[in-house]
Write a protein that holds these residues in place. Structure first.
Motif: not given
Ligand code: ADP
Ligand code: ZN
Ligand code: ZN
Length: 749
Positions: A623-638
């Motif tokens: 919704a915020n068109q914010d790739y980097i914030s998404f990446y940072e959360e997703e990579i923690l999960y991975r």
């Protein structure tokens, strides 16, 4: 296994690939011989020495041992195209698991006897004024197909016939009637030549922005210093990535090297092609699925002979046999279609890096939402990262409203459109602006279930839910099984059985109910069955033939629609709940792309995301068109769960016609891997095995599917495990079961 015999292919042409000749491996070569090596062998009655390639090694003689000849010796590789292709095939075999023959078939062009080739094209006969006046007339008469063709001819005086009927979705009848009207003529030529003759248009080249020229300069500096690397360009659509690719390609071509541009098939539109043709003229060619095998072979021959410098195409264009590749571009590098679904299950991105290594070339990856893999490698310093932050086409990012569907239900709104979406839709219809409704429909769609007991109607052969069709039948999308829709629940007899989630068709119906007179277009698997109907729907929408375009993920890619000011995402969560480690990433990509469709033109855009999980990070950051914030959360999960790209994962898939046999084989194979676990190592360095278990779709076409997963930090360890399993399988020789390997799988369904 002792390497006593080798299967050797002496002529690399498709027809002969399945018929290798067996030779004996002399003692002195037994330690060193590997598939993919080039050898000299005596051939024919005269035992003339010829070159051949090793495709397999075994300890058994298939023919009369007395008549089996010895390999004469290993040939030092020269640097020919063919040797590079063989080396690439050997790499694919090793890294993805397949036979050498399967790998060769993947990388080598299919040799087909090409009949005399005919090329048809259309040439314009009228001058500009006449064309424009005829166009006006067609538009008044609402002859949209004719208008579309005339518009294309205004841009381009010669167009290949295949583009007309294919990419533009225009029928032969339309062409004929314009030919009768004297607007154009159909010209037929023989032999291979580029689909079109084009004047290279010097004003096509833009003065690059600062951000763009920085990338071009840096990559070229590396290139001319002899450093070939992999670069990732992170930039939203319209930020000028394609312009950067083209500039770099020009530079590389001027250094007598060739370039490959990979584009997902679905984004290979008329506009994109035209852009490249205008820039590179006759020296560019296209490879896509609409070409026949003969035409593809032709393109490969032209590439080998140096008649073209640039090829554009989907995944398989990577195997164009150019003698001296300088640059490989992968646009929309996050796209799942870059991974092959059939064996060998290679990924074009990783394979491109290997092709680049063989040719000493550079690789450019581009995306608005880079794959976790690429961004991870960029942050590890393996790839160099560039960003393009401005949109060059103007337009602002849309205002996004996230709607909680649970609240809608509480407020008594049972419609598939939230109140916000209804309100905004009405506005657009009143103002004559366009809207897009996107149904994020991965996994189970259109299934029907019992409201009383919850029973879902499933296919008796495939263990997936059946989909309801308009003709009232329930159909299986895997095997085609169909049955009449039951009146009452077969489990409990209740008559309250109904569709659970709306498909695109129902959305269209509901929309027409709610807004009588609304003009709609629908794009989904059903409406895009015929060749290139996809493009025809997009152009119709682009020409303003509908107010609302409704569709599945297909509508979020490709074309720009400047008149679209509203995008509605009907159920953002449908792809979140599919139980796959990439579902967050995929949801984020789809939502970001969908939202980004609004407000591409002068008018500002709005988007509505309807969801049951408004707080999910994939939804929030999209919704915020914010790739980097998404990446940072997703990579923690991975990282926490050792999923790629933080670690590597191998899926071993077992297919069996007898359930029990499949189960047993899966167990035996998993046990082999478990026996390789070294408990003396720290836990973090150990192999992890998950399963075996029935695959989540446990049966397709009466073939049972089992799967287990192996995880490890090092890819190479997984390769060793695969080799070990292949060795066991060669020994066990299962007759009715097959096994496939999938490295870092795109989905685990
Ligand atoms: P992307 O590939 O990132 O979507 P494009 O390269 O297609 O972006 O650029 C988007 C639009 O901006 C295109 O119409 C292109 O012609 C235009 N464009 C790109 N670079 C420039 C530039 N330096 N100056 C002016 N227009 C540009
Ligand atoms: Zn029931
Ligand atoms: Zn089925």
């Amino acid at each position: 296994m002792e390497k006593q015999y080798a299967d050797i292919i002496v002529d690399i042409s498709h027809e002969k690939l399945d018929k290798p000749f067996q030779y004996r491996v002399p003692e002195r070569l037994r330690e060193i011989l590997e598939p993919g090596m080039c050898v000299n062998v005596p051939f024919g009655n005269a035992n003339k020495l010829i070159k051949g390639y090793v495709v397999g090694i075994s300890d058994r003689c298939k023919f009369d041992p007395a008549r089996t000849k010895d390999i004469a010796g290993i040939v030092q590789k020269d640097v020919g195209v063919e040797d590079k292709m063989i080396e690439l095939a050997a790499w694919i075999k090793r890294n993805y698991g397949s036979t050498m023959i399967q790998a060769l078939k993947t990388v080598l062009p299919v040799r087909k006897s090409v009949k005399k080739l005919e090329h048809k094209r259309i040439e314009v006969l009228m001058n500009r004024e006449e064309l424009i006046s005829l166009l006006g007339e067609c538009e008044r008469k609402k002859q949209t197909a004719k208008a579309r063709l005339l518009k294309a001819l205004l841009e381009q005086e010669e167009i290949p016939y295949e583009w007309i009927t294919g990419k533009l979705g225009i029928s032969a009848a339309t062409v004929n009637s314009l030919e009768k009207a004297g607007a154009l003529r159909v010209v037929i030529t023989e032999g291979y030549r580029n689909p079109v003759k084009l004047q290279i248009n010097p004003e096509e080249r833009k003065a690059l922005s600062k951000e763009q020229s920085h990338i071009v300069e840096e990559v070229l500096k590396d290139f001319d210093n002899g450093n070939r690397g992999t670069y990732l360009i992170h930039g939203i659509t319209g930020s000028g990535k394609t312009e950067v690719y083209m500039q770099l390609i020009e530079e590389v071509v001027s250094r007598d090297k060739q370039a490959i541009v990979l584009i997902p098939e679905i984004a290979l539109t008329y506009q994109t092609l035209l852009r490249f043709y205008k820039r590179f003229g006759e020296r560019v060619s296209v490879m896509n699925s609409t070409l026949s095998a003969g035409e593809k072979y032709d393109q490969c021959e032209r590439a080998k002979k140096g008649e073209i410098d640039v090829i554009i195409g989907p995944r398989s264009a990577l195997f164009t046999p150019f003698p001296n590749i300088g640059l490989i571009v992968i646009d929309e590098e996050h796209e799942g279609s870059y991974k092959s679904e059939g064996t060998p299950k290679y990924h074009a991105r990783e394979t491109a890096v290997e092709v680049a290594r063989l040719h000493n070339a550079s690789v450019i990856l581009g995306s608005a939402t880079p794959s976790m893999e690429s961004y991870y490698r960029a942050s590890e310093g393996e790839y160099r990262l560039f960003s393009l932050t401005e949109r060059l086409t103007g337009g602002t990012l849309p205002r996004v409203h996230t709607v909680d569907l649970r609240e809608e239900l509480k407020a008594g709104n049972r419609s598939i459109f939230s109140r916000k979406l209804q309100e905004l839709l009405v506005e657009r219809l009143q103002r004559g602006e366009q809207s897009m409704l996107f149904l994020n429909r991965r996994g189970y769609a259109g299934f029907i279930s019992c409201r009383a007991c919850g029973q879902v109607m499933k296919c008796p052969h495939c263990d997936v839910s059946l989909s309801e069709h308009t003709d009232g039948r329930l159909v299986c999308h895997y095997c085609g099984y169909a049955e009449p829709r039951p009146r009452v629940c077969p489990e409990c007899g209740s008559k309250y059985i109904s569709g659970f989630k709306a498909g695109t068709q129902q959305i269209e119906e509901k929309l027409k109910e709610m807004f009588p007179g609304v003009r709609t277009l629908r794009m989904d698997a059903d409406t895009t069955k015929t060749k290139d109907s996809y493009e025809a729907i997009l152009s119709a929408f682009s020409n303003g033939e509908a107010d609302v375009l409704i569709g599945t993920q297909m509508i979020v890619k490709g074309h720009d629609f400047p008149k679209v000011t509203l995008v509605g995402v009907l159920a953002a969560d449908l792809s979140l709940g599919v139980g796959d480690y990439r579902s967050g990433e995929r949801t984020f990509q789809l939502l970001t792309q969908a939202v980004g469709r609004a407000g591409r033109g002068e008018l500002p855009g709005e988007a509505v995301i309807q969801t049951y999980q408004p707080e999910h990070y994939a939804v929030v950051h999209a919704a915020n068109q914010d790739y980097i914030s998404f990446y940072e959360e997703e990579i923690l999960y991975r990282e926490m769960l050792d999923y790629p790209p933080a670690a590597h994962m191998l899926a071993v898939q077992i297919y069996a016609s007898v359930e029990e046999n499949g189960k047993q084989l899966a167990q035996r194979l998993a046990d082999v891997v478990k026996s390789m676990i070294d408990v003396s190592q720290p836990v973090a360095d150990r192999i992890t095995v998950i399963g075996p278990a029935p695959a989540s779709i446990g049966k397709v076409n009466d073939i049972f599917r089992f799967v287990f997963y192996v995880k490890h930090q090092k890819y190479d360890m997984l390769v060793q495990i695969k080799d070990k399993l292949e060795e066991k399988l060669q020994f066990w020789q299962p007759r009715y079961e097959t096994v496939q390997f999938d490295f870092d799988p795109m989905n685990t369904l």
